[in-house]
Write a protein that holds these residues in place. Sequence first.
Motif, PDB file in Angstrom:
ATOM      1  N   ALA A  65      44.143   4.886  71.861  1.00 13.64           N
ATOM      2  CA  ALA A  65      43.437   3.851  71.093  1.00 13.64           C
ATOM      3  C   ALA A  65      42.061   3.590  71.695  1.00 13.64           C
ATOM      4  CB  ALA A  65      44.262   2.568  71.079  1.00 13.64           C
ATOM      5  N   ALA A  66      42.001   3.513  73.027  1.00 14.35           N
ATOM      6  CA  ALA A  66      40.713   3.277  73.680  1.00 14.35           C
ATOM      7  C   ALA A  66      39.766   4.432  73.381  1.00 14.35           C
ATOM      8  CB  ALA A  66      40.906   3.123  75.183  1.00 14.35           C
ATOM      9  N   GLN A  67      40.312   5.649  73.436  1.00  8.62           N
ATOM     10  CA  GLN A  67      39.504   6.843  73.152  1.00  8.62           C
ATOM     11  C   GLN A  67      38.905   6.773  71.752  1.00  8.62           C
ATOM     12  OE1 GLN A  67      39.461   9.539  75.727  1.00  8.62           O
ATOM     13  NE2 GLN A  67      37.566   9.616  74.578  1.00  8.62           N
ATOM     14  N   ALA A  68      39.733   6.363  70.796  1.00 11.45           N
ATOM     15  CA  ALA A  68      39.263   6.285  69.412  1.00 11.45           C
ATOM     16  C   ALA A  68      38.155   5.248  69.271  1.00 11.45           C
ATOM     17  CB  ALA A  68      40.430   5.946  68.487  1.00 11.45           C
ATOM     18  N   MET A  69      38.326   4.103  69.930  1.00 13.11           N
ATOM     19  CA  MET A  69      37.312   3.046  69.830  1.00 13.11           C
ATOM     20  C   MET A  69      36.018   3.464  70.535  1.00 13.11           C
ATOM     21  SD  MET A  69      38.739   0.952  67.899  1.00 13.11           S
ATOM     22  CE  MET A  69      37.235   0.019  67.752  1.00 13.11           C
ATOM     23  N   ILE A  70      36.154   4.162  71.659  1.00 16.61           N
ATOM     24  CA  ILE A  70      34.966   4.606  72.388  1.00 16.61           C
ATOM     25  C   ILE A  70      34.213   5.656  71.568  1.00 16.61           C
ATOM     26  CG2 ILE A  70      34.171   5.817  74.463  1.00 16.61           C
ATOM     27  CD1 ILE A  70      36.617   4.473  75.893  1.00 16.61           C
ATOM     28  N   ARG A  71      34.995   6.557  70.928  1.00 17.45           N
ATOM     29  CA  ARG A  71      34.364   7.572  70.075  1.00 17.45           C
ATOM     30  C   ARG A  71      33.602   6.896  68.941  1.00 17.45           C
ATOM     31  NH1 ARG A  71      38.575  10.253  67.862  1.00 17.45           N
ATOM     32  NH2 ARG A  71      39.454  10.576  69.928  1.00 17.45           N
ATOM     33  N   TYR A  72      34.201   5.838  68.391  1.00 20.25           N
ATOM     34  CA  TYR A  72      33.531   5.097  67.320  1.00 20.25           C
ATOM     35  C   TYR A  72      32.197   4.526  67.819  1.00 20.25           C
ATOM     36  CZ  TYR A  72      32.329   1.264  64.256  1.00 20.25           C
ATOM     37  OH  TYR A  72      31.628   0.407  63.450  1.00 20.25           O
ATOM     38  N   ALA A  73      32.244   3.933  69.020  1.00 20.39           N
ATOM     39  CA  ALA A  73      31.019   3.328  69.576  1.00 20.39           C
ATOM     40  C   ALA A  73      29.934   4.375  69.753  1.00 20.39           C
ATOM     41  CB  ALA A  73      31.327   2.657  70.908  1.00 20.39           C
ATOM     42  N   LYS A  74      30.290   5.528  70.339  1.00 24.03           N
ATOM     43  CA  LYS A  74      29.295   6.567  70.625  1.00 24.03           C
ATOM     44  C   LYS A  74      28.727   7.167  69.345  1.00 24.03           C
ATOM     45  CE  LYS A  74      30.335   6.463  75.022  1.00 24.03           C
ATOM     46  NZ  LYS A  74      29.542   5.871  76.025  1.00 24.03           N
ATOM     47  N   SER A  75      29.595   7.320  68.333  1.00 21.29           N
ATOM     48  CA  SER A  75      29.120   8.021  67.142  1.00 21.29           C
ATOM     49  C   SER A  75      28.324   7.110  66.217  1.00 21.29           C
ATOM     50  CB  SER A  75      30.292   8.659  66.397  1.00 21.29           C
ATOM     51  OG  SER A  75      31.191   7.653  66.002  1.00 21.29           O
ATOM     52  N   THR A  76      28.595   5.804  66.226  1.00 19.52           N
ATOM     53  CA  THR A  76      27.879   4.930  65.292  1.00 19.52           C
ATOM     54  C   THR A  76      26.787   4.116  65.959  1.00 19.52           C
ATOM     55  OG1 THR A  76      29.415   3.131  65.684  1.00 19.52           O
ATOM     56  CG2 THR A  76      29.947   4.639  63.868  1.00 19.52           C
ATOM     57  N   GLY A  77      26.869   3.930  67.277  1.00 25.95           N
ATOM     58  CA  GLY A  77      25.866   3.099  67.943  1.00 25.95           C
ATOM     59  C   GLY A  77      26.226   1.632  67.954  1.00 25.95           C
ATOM     60  N   ALA A  78      27.448   1.282  67.556  1.00 25.70           N
ATOM     61  CA  ALA A  78      27.884  -0.113  67.662  1.00 25.70           C
ATOM     62  C   ALA A  78      28.363  -0.365  69.090  1.00 25.70           C
ATOM     63  CB  ALA A  78      29.018  -0.376  66.687  1.00 25.70           C
ATOM     64  N   ALA A  79      28.219  -1.584  69.562  1.00 30.09           N
ATOM     65  CA  ALA A  79      28.773  -1.921  70.877  1.00 30.09           C
ATOM     66  C   ALA A  79      30.226  -2.322  70.689  1.00 30.09           C
ATOM     67  CB  ALA A  79      27.992  -3.067  71.502  1.00 30.09           C
ATOM     68  N   VAL A  80      31.089  -1.851  71.586  1.00 31.08           N
ATOM     69  CA  VAL A  80      32.509  -2.185  71.480  1.00 31.08           C
ATOM     70  C   VAL A  80      32.939  -2.883  72.761  1.00 31.08           C
ATOM     71  CG1 VAL A  80      34.839  -1.204  71.436  1.00 31.08           C
ATOM     72  CG2 VAL A  80      33.104  -0.327  69.872  1.00 31.08           C
ATOM     73  N   VAL A  81      33.630  -4.004  72.615  1.00 32.08           N
ATOM     74  CA  VAL A  81      34.182  -4.705  73.773  1.00 32.08           C
ATOM     75  C   VAL A  81      35.697  -4.637  73.685  1.00 32.08           C
ATOM     76  CG1 VAL A  81      34.444  -6.920  74.943  1.00 32.08           C
ATOM     77  CG2 VAL A  81      32.227  -6.267  74.010  1.00 32.08           C
ATOM     78  N   LEU A  82      36.331  -4.121  74.716  1.00 30.87           N
ATOM     79  CA  LEU A  82      37.781  -4.060  74.771  1.00 30.87           C
ATOM     80  C   LEU A  82      38.269  -5.094  75.773  1.00 30.87           C
ATOM     81  CD1 LEU A  82      38.093  -0.164  75.130  1.00 30.87           C
ATOM     82  CD2 LEU A  82      38.217  -1.479  73.005  1.00 30.87           C
ATOM     83  N   VAL A  83      39.249  -5.884  75.386  1.00 31.49           N
ATOM     84  CA  VAL A  83      39.829  -6.853  76.324  1.00 31.49           C
ATOM     85  C   VAL A  83      41.067  -6.216  76.925  1.00 31.49           C
ATOM     86  CG1 VAL A  83      40.943  -9.111  76.526  1.00 31.49           C
ATOM     87  CG2 VAL A  83      38.960  -8.819  75.039  1.00 31.49           C
ATOM     88  N   GLY A  84      41.261  -6.335  78.225  1.00 32.56           N
ATOM     89  CA  GLY A  84      42.443  -5.764  78.864  1.00 32.56           C
ATOM     90  C   GLY A  84      43.091  -6.767  79.790  1.00 32.56           C
TER      91      GLY A  84
END
Length: 467
Positions: free
Chosen positions: A198-217
């Motif tokens: 899931a983290a990989q998918a969200m990180i890929r989304y951030a890199k490919s679109t240029g949106a900033a992603v914050v993950l809470v852990g």
Amino acid sequence: MAKSRVQFICQNCGTVHQRWAGKCDACGEWNTLIEEGTAGGIGSGPASLKSARKGRAVALTTLSGDIEDAPRIASGIGELDRATGGGFVRGSALLVGGDPGIGKSTLLTQAAAALANQGHRIVYVSGEEAVAQIRLRAQRLGAASAPVELAAETNVEDILATIADGKRPDLVIIDSIQTLWTDLADSAPGTVTQVRAAAQAMIRYAKSTGAAVVLVGHVTKEGQIAGPRVVEHMVDAVLYFEGEGGHHFRILRTVKNRFGPTDEIGVFEMSDKGLREVANPSELFLGERHAKSPGAAVFAGMEGTRPVLVEIQALVAPSSLGTPRRAVVGWDGARLSMILAVLEAHCGVRFGQHDVYLNVAGGYRISEPAADLAVAAALVSSLTGLALPADCVYFGEISLSGAVRPVAHAQQRLKESEKLGFGSAVLPVGSEEIAGGIGAGAFQPTELADLVTRIAGTRRGRATEDE
Ligand code: TYD
Ligand code: MG
């Protein structure tokens, strides 16, 4: 023909083992080794080359070129922006870790509201709380009117489909990564495999679109982000939100940052209306100080670019145990043993028959070696029962030979002390110019023994006055 090798990979820390074992040697977790084949993997040798698919040509580019304006989006919450190094970076993934209940959701709700009010598109996805709960919190924070887009969802594919709609969001907050699951992995939500995918998918989304992603852990008792420490390696920056039970202040600490400094902290105070910024942390940590009690020394420390003054408290009490106790809160236990050994070996101060307790006031945690001198002063003060001057600050590193070594930013530490009303200082002889202000009358010992003599000398001074 080359044998296809089998490897066992720890799902917690990612260490590769050649043999299965119940416990991972590297991180000490039990039952985390999973068998994985190496065929097609990186560096798995010529055998795997035959099966590898033919590569696709990637367009190469130059270092210079267009980048999006304002690569950072600053929240306007000063302490948060300080910790991130100036705001959230577009196209990057940030992990915010911390104990449950410490205030991660509160902080990010406040950040989301502040950014949305500036006109950014902010999406807040909660996998832990229902929409009504998040609204309730937002009301309490006075942020209910901010145009944050909210969803309670845990499936990665659904989340990605949702945010693909309309204008690209500037910031996507996932609260928390442990609740996410993807169709691509078979295991249950919350397991390492799911969290990693899931983290990989969200990180890929951030890199490919240029949106900033914050993950809470969430962090486990041992202080690790639960399960996947690998997530720490995958993201661009890691912030920890810390605080001590019973204290209201919270510290946002940068432990990794590909786009900024890693030694900055943001200080907040939890109030009934959310987190409040604390621009001057020294006042908070020095808050409940009793002048004239033995065993207390004020340390002038640095957190990144900012000086922070804290009180170090020592209690040295006669011990009834064969092996006396040494207990430390907020500092390094090994470092305390070292200071005790130096005091014994070079200054003739004996702690062998005494229990030693050391506490950093306010639940604050010090990692700087510059605290050595303040710790030594507090220890000697407690042992002798002689209070240190209440208006004096201490900083300096102590070497094993008993010498007092210079530390960086002496001038800044002195300035901050002066601002807070301190009138004297004990510090190492350094290359820095410290003239003026309290630096002018500072005591600069070259040996720790000089400081011990000076503290013990107050007894003699007092005795002659009494006569
Ligand atoms: P929360 O942000 O839910 O923690 P996390 O997401 O890290 O698990 O914060 C929970 C705690 O904060 C809870 O004990 C209540 C407290 N709190 C306040 O004291 N004041 C407030 O305004 C808010 C919103 C929460
Ligand atoms: Mg939460």
